[in-house]
Scaffold this motif. Structure first.
Motif, PDB file in Angstrom:
ATOM      1  N   ASP A  72      35.397 -44.593  11.955  1.00  0.00           N
ATOM      2  CA  ASP A  72      35.914 -44.968  10.703  1.00  0.00           C
ATOM      3  C   ASP A  72      37.374 -45.125  10.877  1.00  0.00           C
ATOM      4  O   ASP A  72      38.132 -44.334  11.266  1.00  0.00           O
ATOM      5  CB  ASP A  72      35.410 -44.360   9.651  1.00  0.00           C
ATOM      6  CG  ASP A  72      35.867 -44.807   8.174  1.00  0.00           C
ATOM      7  OD1 ASP A  72      35.397 -46.030   7.928  1.00  0.00           O
ATOM      8  OD2 ASP A  72      36.897 -44.328   7.638  1.00  0.00           O
ATOM      9  N   ARG A 110      45.507 -46.293   1.520  1.00  0.00           N
ATOM     10  CA  ARG A 110      44.704 -47.299   0.470  1.00  0.00           C
ATOM     11  C   ARG A 110      44.995 -48.738   0.596  1.00  0.00           C
ATOM     12  O   ARG A 110      44.035 -49.240  -0.054  1.00  0.00           O
ATOM     13  CB  ARG A 110      45.357 -46.752  -0.944  1.00  0.00           C
ATOM     14  CG  ARG A 110      44.785 -45.626  -1.529  1.00  0.00           C
ATOM     15  CD  ARG A 110      45.468 -45.297  -2.736  1.00  0.00           C
ATOM     16  NE  ARG A 110      46.722 -44.462  -2.256  1.00  0.00           N
ATOM     17  CZ  ARG A 110      48.232 -44.618  -2.646  1.00  0.00           C
ATOM     18  NH1 ARG A 110      48.550 -45.580  -3.359  1.00  0.00           N
ATOM     19  NH2 ARG A 110      48.908 -43.989  -2.073  1.00  0.00           N
ATOM     20  N   GLY A 148      37.240 -37.864   9.855  1.00  0.00           N
ATOM     21  CA  GLY A 148      37.636 -38.954   9.061  1.00  0.00           C
ATOM     22  C   GLY A 148      37.835 -38.344   7.751  1.00  0.00           C
ATOM     23  O   GLY A 148      37.994 -37.201   7.718  1.00  0.00           O
ATOM     24  N   CYS A 149      38.394 -38.947   6.843  1.00  0.00           N
ATOM     25  CA  CYS A 149      38.582 -38.349   5.585  1.00  0.00           C
ATOM     26  C   CYS A 149      38.625 -39.294   4.305  1.00  0.00           C
ATOM     27  O   CYS A 149      38.552 -40.565   4.543  1.00  0.00           O
ATOM     28  CB  CYS A 149      40.157 -37.880   5.544  1.00  0.00           C
ATOM     29  SG  CYS A 149      41.393 -39.054   5.829  1.00  0.00           S
ATOM     30  N   VAL A 150      38.101 -38.704   3.071  1.00  0.00           N
ATOM     31  CA  VAL A 150      38.407 -39.314   1.927  1.00  0.00           C
ATOM     32  C   VAL A 150      39.401 -38.829   1.035  1.00  0.00           C
ATOM     33  O   VAL A 150      39.598 -37.889   1.027  1.00  0.00           O
ATOM     34  CB  VAL A 150      36.978 -39.731   1.250  1.00  0.00           C
ATOM     35  CG1 VAL A 150      35.878 -40.496   2.019  1.00  0.00           C
ATOM     36  CG2 VAL A 150      36.419 -38.260   0.844  1.00  0.00           C
ATOM     37  N   SER A 165      39.630 -44.148   8.619  1.00  0.00           N
ATOM     38  CA  SER A 165      40.318 -43.010   8.032  1.00  0.00           C
ATOM     39  C   SER A 165      40.530 -42.039   8.975  1.00  0.00           C
ATOM     40  O   SER A 165      41.369 -41.362   8.799  1.00  0.00           O
ATOM     41  CB  SER A 165      39.172 -42.496   6.930  1.00  0.00           C
ATOM     42  OG  SER A 165      38.148 -41.945   7.396  1.00  0.00           O
ATOM     43  N   ILE A 223      42.578 -34.413   0.099  1.00  0.00           N
ATOM     44  CA  ILE A 223      41.760 -34.985   1.123  1.00  0.00           C
ATOM     45  C   ILE A 223      40.449 -34.207   1.457  1.00  0.00           C
ATOM     46  O   ILE A 223      40.628 -32.987   1.536  1.00  0.00           O
ATOM     47  CB  ILE A 223      43.038 -35.094   2.377  1.00  0.00           C
ATOM     48  CG1 ILE A 223      44.037 -35.963   2.019  1.00  0.00           C
ATOM     49  CG2 ILE A 223      41.996 -35.585   3.765  1.00  0.00           C
ATOM     50  CD1 ILE A 223      43.503 -37.449   2.223  1.00  0.00           C
ATOM     51  N   VAL A 224      39.464 -35.006   1.496  1.00  0.00           N
ATOM     52  CA  VAL A 224      38.328 -34.264   1.842  1.00  0.00           C
ATOM     53  C   VAL A 224      38.005 -34.610   3.288  1.00  0.00           C
ATOM     54  O   VAL A 224      37.868 -35.750   3.654  1.00  0.00           O
ATOM     55  CB  VAL A 224      37.183 -34.587   0.966  1.00  0.00           C
ATOM     56  CG1 VAL A 224      35.969 -34.027   1.453  1.00  0.00           C
ATOM     57  CG2 VAL A 224      37.363 -34.364  -0.547  1.00  0.00           C
ATOM     58  N   GLU A 225      38.069 -33.696   4.172  1.00  0.00           N
ATOM     59  CA  GLU A 225      37.607 -34.063   5.490  1.00  0.00           C
ATOM     60  C   GLU A 225      36.192 -34.278   5.860  1.00  0.00           C
ATOM     61  O   GLU A 225      35.452 -33.531   5.224  1.00  0.00           O
ATOM     62  CB  GLU A 225      38.068 -32.592   6.387  1.00  0.00           C
ATOM     63  CG  GLU A 225      39.623 -32.299   6.355  1.00  0.00           C
ATOM     64  CD  GLU A 225      40.031 -31.248   7.196  1.00  0.00           C
ATOM     65  OE1 GLU A 225      39.421 -30.739   8.088  1.00  0.00           O
ATOM     66  OE2 GLU A 225      41.205 -30.699   6.856  1.00  0.00           O
ATOM     67  N   VAL A 226      36.194 -35.239   6.809  1.00  0.00           N
ATOM     68  CA  VAL A 226      34.488 -35.671   6.905  1.00  0.00           C
ATOM     69  C   VAL A 226      34.450 -35.714   8.601  1.00  0.00           C
ATOM     70  O   VAL A 226      34.840 -36.508   9.184  1.00  0.00           O
ATOM     71  CB  VAL A 226      34.492 -37.084   6.451  1.00  0.00           C
ATOM     72  CG1 VAL A 226      32.934 -37.277   6.722  1.00  0.00           C
ATOM     73  CG2 VAL A 226      34.901 -37.237   4.897  1.00  0.00           C
ATOM     74  N   PRO A 227      33.963 -34.676   9.065  1.00  0.00           N
ATOM     75  CA  PRO A 227      33.590 -34.632  10.503  1.00  0.00           C
ATOM     76  C   PRO A 227      32.816 -35.592  10.817  1.00  0.00           C
ATOM     77  O   PRO A 227      31.537 -35.726  10.036  1.00  0.00           O
ATOM     78  CB  PRO A 227      33.177 -33.252  10.864  1.00  0.00           C
ATOM     79  CG  PRO A 227      33.560 -32.190   9.674  1.00  0.00           C
ATOM     80  CD  PRO A 227      33.603 -33.338   8.633  1.00  0.00           C
ATOM     81  N   LEU A 228      33.081 -36.576  11.855  1.00  0.00           N
ATOM     82  CA  LEU A 228      32.338 -37.711  12.158  1.00  0.00           C
ATOM     83  C   LEU A 228      31.227 -37.391  13.253  1.00  0.00           C
ATOM     84  O   LEU A 228      30.695 -38.328  13.656  1.00  0.00           O
ATOM     85  CB  LEU A 228      33.261 -38.807  12.615  1.00  0.00           C
ATOM     86  CG  LEU A 228      34.222 -39.255  11.455  1.00  0.00           C
ATOM     87  CD1 LEU A 228      35.138 -40.209  11.858  1.00  0.00           C
ATOM     88  CD2 LEU A 228      33.406 -39.566  10.209  1.00  0.00           C
TER      89      LEU A 228
END
Lengths: 397, 223
Positions: free
Chosen positions: B155, B55, B15-17, B157, B132-137
């Protein structure tokens, strides 16, 4: 204490899981907030729930407060007013004293952290006393785009010593020599101001405020200042009243400023001649009362002509209400035109849109529902927490 | 390869934020929009064309990118808004090619005007970019069935990251889903169908639903 997991029932699906995953990246890092006080609106209102949430996630979160004498507070109040474009006298002596008080604060406070977020004006010059390690970011909660020249000339050299700045909107920022990030403010859906209330609780609270619920209710919440244009709201209400038997409630706080006193006197005079205009002067901590009023409202009006970001529209939309708002501050970002409400440029525009909604009640329900979902995605504290953790990761990796 | 094949390199959902950064460039009229658009970093072109997709969920507005939305809502020039809105950012091989197309649209529009349309009652356009901050899910899929289950649960994202960010900014032109299905499971036909999904002017949830529908069809055919 409310835990991050408690927000699963109100946050968008997957949002809490993203937060938990982000937290794994920054667990144990020290994230320090520094502000001028623990109470009131603005930074304090959001830090009260946010700092415990960060701790709950395993982040070494802390919140320090700067102190000072009456001269310090008078100067910071004047400086903030000047930075938002209001005329204020700022003497060199007063500014020197402000800097000196923060030198003392710098010695007293523990400022060691991986990321230090310095909120608004009171602690701003602490940057001169930063320890060797850690990244420092200035968090500006107000509209600094049109400051008085002298105030900005004083503050800018301090701000440029930070590693970055955070503004609520791009249009609130000035040109700086450091990166400027954009993080919108948020509401806490589990706070007294926004938590669910039963119809019985709403009725009881409104009865206590002396507001009958026998006709459609138009509501504006906000300070009784010209910037919030409550007099314009009364004018708009009068245009609506020709066609609809509605009641107008103006709820907010006054202050000792001359313009505010004059505005309140004008509103009281209007209420004196029309029993369907209700003026409620509420204390700053009347969160449940505001919550109940917003839930009882048919349409919420935020007809600001000059404002900071303000979250009145988001609070109302969270309660499923369409919002007719002025084209100022953060209102155009909160109100999706024709989807969650309308932004207007005039008294007539406000009256027209209120009549449009009253004449099409199905729109009130549809826009209210869309507004709640818009706020769920964009203006809840869970999004704010995500943004702050992204900032922490981005600046300290 | 069949739908029960097991990949040696499982698909890992990310995912990402987005951390937004305001730039110093701004535009008060369409000429300034043209000039600044030429100069801003390509990350800003990406933010205002692709980031919009992340967004604006779940409310899809009438315009496909921030430039078109600004021209329509704040400058109130519907003609240029339509010309900018029709530019599908997913069709371009690079952000520079996309920038060129946007510049051409604004330039060609201004050539025919004697007065440059400007903001009168609306807001100035502020150029931004994002980090972009990557978020391993955490979820990993080795089979098509596991991929389907993970895709349904992650998610939204992650849909953005694998279908938009990967293609437009990370240079993985097929998108991560199609690439993994092709190279790790050998499902070329399914990969091509997913690659052809039109992600423009829709929501991440609709894209998710379309990918799921294609995967479901493949699973049924393989059963």
């Amino acid at each position: 204490m409310i835990a991050v997991d408690d927000y699963r029932r109100v946050a968008p699906p997957g949002a809490v899981d993203i937060i938990l995953r982000l937290a794994e990246h920054v667990r144990g890092r020290r994230f320090l907030h520094v502000s001028g006080g623990r109470f009131g609106g603005g930074a304090a209102e959001i830090l009260q729930p946010l700092v415990p949430m960060l701790s709950d996630l395993g982040i070494d979160a802390a919140w320090e407060i700067t102190g000072g004498d009456p001269g310090f507070y008078a100067t910071t109040t004047a400086l903030r007013a000047a930075l938002t474009g209001t005329e204020r006298a700022l003497t060199d002596e007063a500014l020197d004293h402000y800097v000196e008080m923060n030198r003392v604060n710098g010695k007293k406070l523990n400022l060691e952290a991986d990321l230090v977020l310095v909120h608004d004006i009171q602690p701003a010059t602490l940057i001169e006393h930063r320890p060797g390690e850690g990244r420092w970011v200035w968090r500006c909660h107000f509209d600094a785009s049109r400051p008085s020249r002298r105030a900005w000339a004083f503050l800018r050299p301090y701000i440029n010593q930070y590693d970055a700045a955070v503004f609520s909107l791009p249009k609130f920022a000035r040109r700086l020599g450091i990166p400027k990030y954009v993080i919108a403010p948020s509401i806490d859906p589990l706070s007294d101001k926004n938590r669910e209330l039963s119809p019985r609780e709403v009725t009881t609270i409104l009865r206590g405020l002396g507001v009958p619920q026998d006709k459609p209710l138009l509501l504006q919440v906000g300070p009784f200042t010209p910037g919030e244009d409550p007099v314009g709201v009364v004018d708009g209400y009068r245009l609506v009243k020709k066609y609809y038997n509605v009641r107008l409630v103006l709820a907010g706080t006054g202050d000792a400023e001359r313009e505010s006193v004059e505005t309140l006197a004008e509103l009281r005079e209007a209420a004196h001649t029309d029993p369907d205009i209700v003026i409620l002067e509420l204390p700053p901590d009347a969160h449940l009362q505001i919550n109940a009023l917003q839930r009882a409202a048919t349409i919420v009006v935020q007809k600001s002509v000059h404002a900071g970001f303000g979250l009145g529209a988001a609070e109302a939309m969270w309660k499923g209400k369409p919002v007719v708002g002025g084209f100022a501050g953060g209102l155009p970002q909160q109100i999706v035109y024709d989807v969650t409400g309308y932004t207007v440029h005039s008294v007539e525009g406000a009256a027209f849109r209120i009549r449009h909604l009253l004449n099409n009640p199905e729109l009130i329900a549809r826009m209210g529902a869309a507004g709640r979902e818009h706020v769920r995605r964009s203006f809840l504290i869970t999004r704010h927490l995500t943004d702050y953790m992204a900032l922490l990761i981005h600046l300290t990796r | 390869m069949s739908t029960v094949a097991t990949a040696t390199d499982p698909f890992r959902f990310i995912g990402c934020v987005e951390l937004r950064q305001s730039l110093d460039q701004r535009a008060t009229d369409e000429r300034e929009l043209l000039d600044r658009l030429e100069d801003v970093p390509s990350g800003s072109v990406f933010y205002h064309t692709h980031g919009y997709f992340l967004r604006h969920r779940p409310i899809t507005t009438a315009y496909g990118n921030d430039f078109a939305a600004w021209v329509a809502v704040h400058v109130r020039d519907q003609v240029l808004a339509e010309r900018l809105a029709v530019i599908n950012p997913f069709e371009f091989s690079s952000l520079e090619a996309l920038r060129e197309e946007l510049l051409s649209a604004v330039h060609d529009h201004l050539v025919h005007l004697s007065v440059v349309p400007r903001v009168e009652y609306g807001e100035v356009f502020h150029f931004q970019q994002s980090h972009i901050v990557e978020v391993p899910l955490g979820s990993a899929a080795a089979t098509l069935a596991e991929f389907r289950q993970g895709l349904a649960e992650v998610d939204a994202s992650a849909i953005y990251y694998h279908m938009v960010e990967a293609r437009a900014r990370l240079g993985r032109r097929s998108g991560d889903f199609a690439e993994w299905l092709r190279t790790s499971l050998g499902m070329t036909a399914l990969a091509e169908r997913i690659q052809r999904i039109d992600a423009y002017m829709t929501s991440l949830e609709r894209v998710r639903a379309r990918v799921l529908a294609l995967v479901d069809t493949a699973l049924e055919e393989g059963a």
